[in-house]
Design a protein around this motif. Structure first.
Motif, PDB file in Angstrom:
ATOM      1  N   PHE A  24       0.847  -1.193   0.000  1.00 15.11           N
ATOM      2  CA  PHE A  24       0.000   0.000   0.000  1.00 15.11           C
ATOM      3  C   PHE A  24       0.879   1.239   0.000  1.00 15.11           C
ATOM      4  N   MET A  25       0.751   2.074  -1.057  1.00 15.22           N
ATOM      5  CA  MET A  25       1.439   3.364  -1.089  1.00 15.22           C
ATOM      6  C   MET A  25       0.580   4.360  -0.324  1.00 15.22           C
ATOM      7  N   ALA A  26       0.890   4.508   0.944  1.00 20.78           N
ATOM      8  CA  ALA A  26       0.072   5.306   1.853  1.00 20.78           C
ATOM      9  C   ALA A  26       0.660   6.705   2.027  1.00 20.78           C
ATOM     10  N   THR A  27      -0.148   7.594   2.604  1.00 18.98           N
ATOM     11  CA  THR A  27       0.265   8.967   2.846  1.00 18.98           C
ATOM     12  C   THR A  27       0.147   9.293   4.332  1.00 18.98           C
ATOM     13  N   LEU A  28       0.674  10.445   4.677  1.00 16.21           N
ATOM     14  CA  LEU A  28       0.478  10.980   6.024  1.00 16.21           C
ATOM     15  C   LEU A  28      -0.996  10.961   6.397  1.00 16.21           C
ATOM     16  N   GLY A  29      -1.851  11.383   5.463  1.00 14.85           N
ATOM     17  CA  GLY A  29      -3.290  11.420   5.741  1.00 14.85           C
ATOM     18  C   GLY A  29      -3.875  10.046   5.990  1.00 14.85           C
ATOM     19  N   ASN A  30      -3.512   9.069   5.149  1.00 19.19           N
ATOM     20  CA  ASN A  30      -4.048   7.708   5.290  1.00 19.19           C
ATOM     21  C   ASN A  30      -3.740   7.111   6.649  1.00 19.19           C
ATOM     22  N   LEU A  31      -2.491   7.259   7.103  1.00 18.95           N
ATOM     23  CA  LEU A  31      -2.022   6.526   8.273  1.00 18.95           C
ATOM     24  C   LEU A  31      -2.083   7.305   9.580  1.00 18.95           C
ATOM     25  N   SER A  32      -1.874   8.622   9.524  1.00 22.69           N
ATOM     26  CA  SER A  32      -1.712   9.379  10.765  1.00 22.69           C
ATOM     27  C   SER A  32      -2.769  10.443  11.009  1.00 22.69           C
ATOM     28  N   ILE A  33      -3.574  10.772   9.998  1.00 23.84           N
ATOM     29  CA  ILE A  33      -4.592  11.817  10.151  1.00 23.84           C
ATOM     30  C   ILE A  33      -6.003  11.243  10.112  1.00 23.84           C
ATOM     31  N   ASN A  34      -6.300  10.440   9.094  1.00 23.92           N
ATOM     32  CA  ASN A  34      -7.665   9.934   8.929  1.00 23.92           C
ATOM     33  C   ASN A  34      -8.236   9.219  10.156  1.00 23.92           C
ATOM     34  N   PRO A  35      -7.434   8.431  10.905  1.00 22.59           N
ATOM     35  CA  PRO A  35      -8.017   7.763  12.072  1.00 22.59           C
ATOM     36  C   PRO A  35      -8.603   8.718  13.100  1.00 22.59           C
ATOM     37  N   HIS A  36      -8.184   9.983  13.067  1.00 20.67           N
ATOM     38  CA  HIS A  36      -8.674  10.969  14.023  1.00 20.67           C
ATOM     39  C   HIS A  36      -9.801  11.829  13.449  1.00 20.67           C
ATOM     40  N   LEU A  37     -10.135  11.593  12.175  1.00 25.61           N
ATOM     41  CA  LEU A  37     -11.196  12.368  11.523  1.00 25.61           C
ATOM     42  C   LEU A  37     -12.392  11.516  11.115  1.00 25.61           C
ATOM     43  N   TYR A  38     -12.142  10.269  10.779  1.00 25.46           N
ATOM     44  CA  TYR A  38     -13.180   9.399  10.233  1.00 25.46           C
ATOM     45  C   TYR A  38     -13.382   8.167  11.108  1.00 25.46           C
ATOM     46  N   LYS A  39     -14.559   7.602  11.000  1.00 27.40           N
ATOM     47  CA  LYS A  39     -14.801   6.308  11.620  1.00 27.40           C
ATOM     48  C   LYS A  39     -14.261   5.249  10.673  1.00 27.40           C
ATOM     49  N   MET A  40     -13.199   4.557  11.090  1.00 25.79           N
ATOM     50  CA  MET A  40     -12.561   3.562  10.246  1.00 25.79           C
ATOM     51  C   MET A  40     -12.759   2.173  10.826  1.00 25.79           C
ATOM     52  N   ASN A  41     -12.836   1.197   9.943  1.00 25.71           N
ATOM     53  CA  ASN A  41     -13.018  -0.195  10.362  1.00 25.71           C
ATOM     54  C   ASN A  41     -11.692  -0.919  10.567  1.00 25.71           C
ATOM     55  N   VAL A  42     -10.595  -0.204  10.379  1.00 28.09           N
ATOM     56  CA  VAL A  42      -9.265  -0.760  10.646  1.00 28.09           C
ATOM     57  C   VAL A  42      -8.472   0.276  11.427  1.00 28.09           C
ATOM     58  N   ASP A  43      -7.435  -0.174  12.089  1.00 29.52           N
ATOM     59  CA  ASP A  43      -6.500   0.706  12.784  1.00 29.52           C
ATOM     60  C   ASP A  43      -5.195   0.679  11.992  1.00 29.52           C
ATOM     61  N   PRO A  44      -4.869   1.757  11.278  1.00 30.34           N
ATOM     62  CA  PRO A  44      -3.675   1.726  10.421  1.00 30.34           C
ATOM     63  C   PRO A  44      -2.387   1.366  11.159  1.00 30.34           C
ATOM     64  N   ILE A  45      -2.280   1.758  12.420  1.00 26.57           N
ATOM     65  CA  ILE A  45      -1.054   1.467  13.155  1.00 26.57           C
ATOM     66  C   ILE A  45      -0.969  -0.013  13.518  1.00 26.57           C
ATOM     67  N   LYS A  46      -2.088  -0.620  13.884  1.00 24.05           N
ATOM     68  CA  LYS A  46      -2.088  -2.029  14.293  1.00 24.05           C
ATOM     69  C   LYS A  46      -2.237  -2.985  13.115  1.00 24.05           C
ATOM     70  N   ASP A  47      -2.981  -2.559  12.092  1.00 27.25           N
ATOM     71  CA  ASP A  47      -3.361  -3.472  11.018  1.00 27.25           C
ATOM     72  C   ASP A  47      -2.492  -3.374   9.771  1.00 27.25           C
ATOM     73  N   LEU A  48      -1.504  -2.485   9.789  1.00 25.07           N
ATOM     74  CA  LEU A  48      -0.590  -2.345   8.656  1.00 25.07           C
ATOM     75  C   LEU A  48       0.848  -2.361   9.167  1.00 25.07           C
ATOM     76  N   ALA A  49       1.709  -3.059   8.437  1.00 22.75           N
ATOM     77  CA  ALA A  49       3.116  -3.205   8.827  1.00 22.75           C
ATOM     78  C   ALA A  49       3.985  -2.267   7.991  1.00 22.75           C
ATOM     79  N   PRO A  50       4.772  -1.407   8.616  1.00 20.05           N
ATOM     80  CA  PRO A  50       5.638  -0.488   7.861  1.00 20.05           C
ATOM     81  C   PRO A  50       6.689  -1.237   7.038  1.00 20.05           C
ATOM     82  N   ILE A  51       6.918  -0.730   5.841  1.00 27.77           N
ATOM     83  CA  ILE A  51       8.012  -1.231   4.994  1.00 27.77           C
ATOM     84  C   ILE A  51       9.094  -0.164   4.900  1.00 27.77           C
TER      85      ILE A  51
END
Length: 330
Positions: free
Chosen positions: A98-125
């Protein structure tokens, strides 16, 4: 009988050792041949945007390196939430990244109701690029410097407008961070994308904006916008005479969007290491660095641990800003 029994046991032991060696060699061979089929690279935005452009450049180079096609899969919608959730729910085998952005991983979880937790459910490469942002003004706006802008804003609280690509996007949050650190109140005017934001800025309907150098540079070069400051901690090689915001009167200000690669949590560690090694090798290629530099992007490349720390640190910072500024998604 006893010597015969010992001989049988010795035969069985040797056979077991041979089987173990074979199994080990198969595992090593599998690790060495990864990937041995096409890899999907999810992008949470439509084709043609900055994230997509960088993703396609990296995908092309990884394809050449691996001899396996890397397919860019655009899954736009909901401010990047849809693509993030698709990536996080994919099989943890390394064949979806996943080519993610600052918004995808560090901003959106604090603005939107998400069904995943980017920090827990995605592994950094690896972080891939840092994208320079710039504060630009309409040439007719009286403020010629950042100090002029701050003085005017303090004399006229709420009377100076700044545009953005939409509520909660990086340009919006860059402006809110400026408000907080400069002790002023510029009024936010959201648009449906950076293109209409820049149209009204050039037309004089708003005074300033905080946005990507990729987006702003052609207008700066054409004299349609005046750059006041670069938002990162270092000056841009594309605008060497333009100071950083920290140099221009807002000490400690440092804002740069970034794009980085992650994978579903649970991908084997050896595959994460392989992906990291190859992505960093691509970023070290002079031709790739040159292409990124022309776009106003700075090649990054770091370890999974370093990138994970960046994601967590940025998440904590933006959670605080979003809460204190009462920023809400629309």
């Amino acid at each position: 009988m006893r010597p015969a029994r010992r001989r049988c046991l010795d035969v069985f032991r040797r056979a077991a050792l041979v089987l173990a060696a074979v199994a080990c060699s198969v595992g090593v061979a599998q690790a060495e041949t990864f990937p041995d089929k096409p890899v999907r690279m999810v992008v949470a935005f439509p084709a043609g945007g900055g994230t997509d452009i960088v993703a396609r450049l990296i995908a092309e180079r990884l394809t050449a390196r691996w001899g396996q096609q890397v397919i860019v899969d655009n899954r736009g919608g909901a401010g990047g939430v849809i693509g993030t959730e698709i990536a996080a729910r994919s099989a943890p085998d390394g064949y979806t990244i996943f080519m993610a952005t600052l918004g995808n991983l560090s901003i959106n979880p604090h603005l939107y109701k998400m069904n995943v937790d980017p920090i827990k459910d995605l592994a950094p490469i690896s972080n891939v690029v840092d994208v320079n942002f710039v504060l630009v003004a309409n040439p007719s706006f009286p403020a010629k410097t950042v100090k002029d802008l701050i003085e005017s804003a303090r004399k006229q609280p709420g009377q100076i407008n700044f545009s953005s690509s939409g509520v909660g996007g990086a340009p919006h949050l860059a402006g809110e961070l400026f408000n907080e650190m400069a002790g002023v109140k510029l009024t936010h005017v959201p648009y449906k994308g950076s293109a209409p934001s820049f149209t009204d800025l050039i037309g004089g309907q708003v005074a300033v904006t905080f946005d990507s150098l990729v987006q702003a540079l052609p207008y700066i070069q054409a004299g349609k916008l005046r750059p006041l400051a670069v938002l990162a901690s270092r000056r841009s090689a594309l605008l060497p005479d333009v100071p950083t915001l920290a140099e221009a009167g807002v000490p400690g200000y440092d804002f740069a969007n970034w794009f980085g690669l992650v994978a579903p949590a649970g991908v084997p560690a050896d595959r994460i290491r392989k992906l990291n090694t190859d992505v960093r090798a691509v970023l070290s290629q002079p031709a790739v660095q040159e292409q990124l530099a022309r776009m106003g992007a700075v090649p990054a490349g770091d370890t999974p641990e370093q990138f994970g720390k960046l994601i967590r640190d940025e998440s904590a910072k933006w959670a605080r800003i979003i809460r204190e500024q009462d920023i809400r998604a629309q």
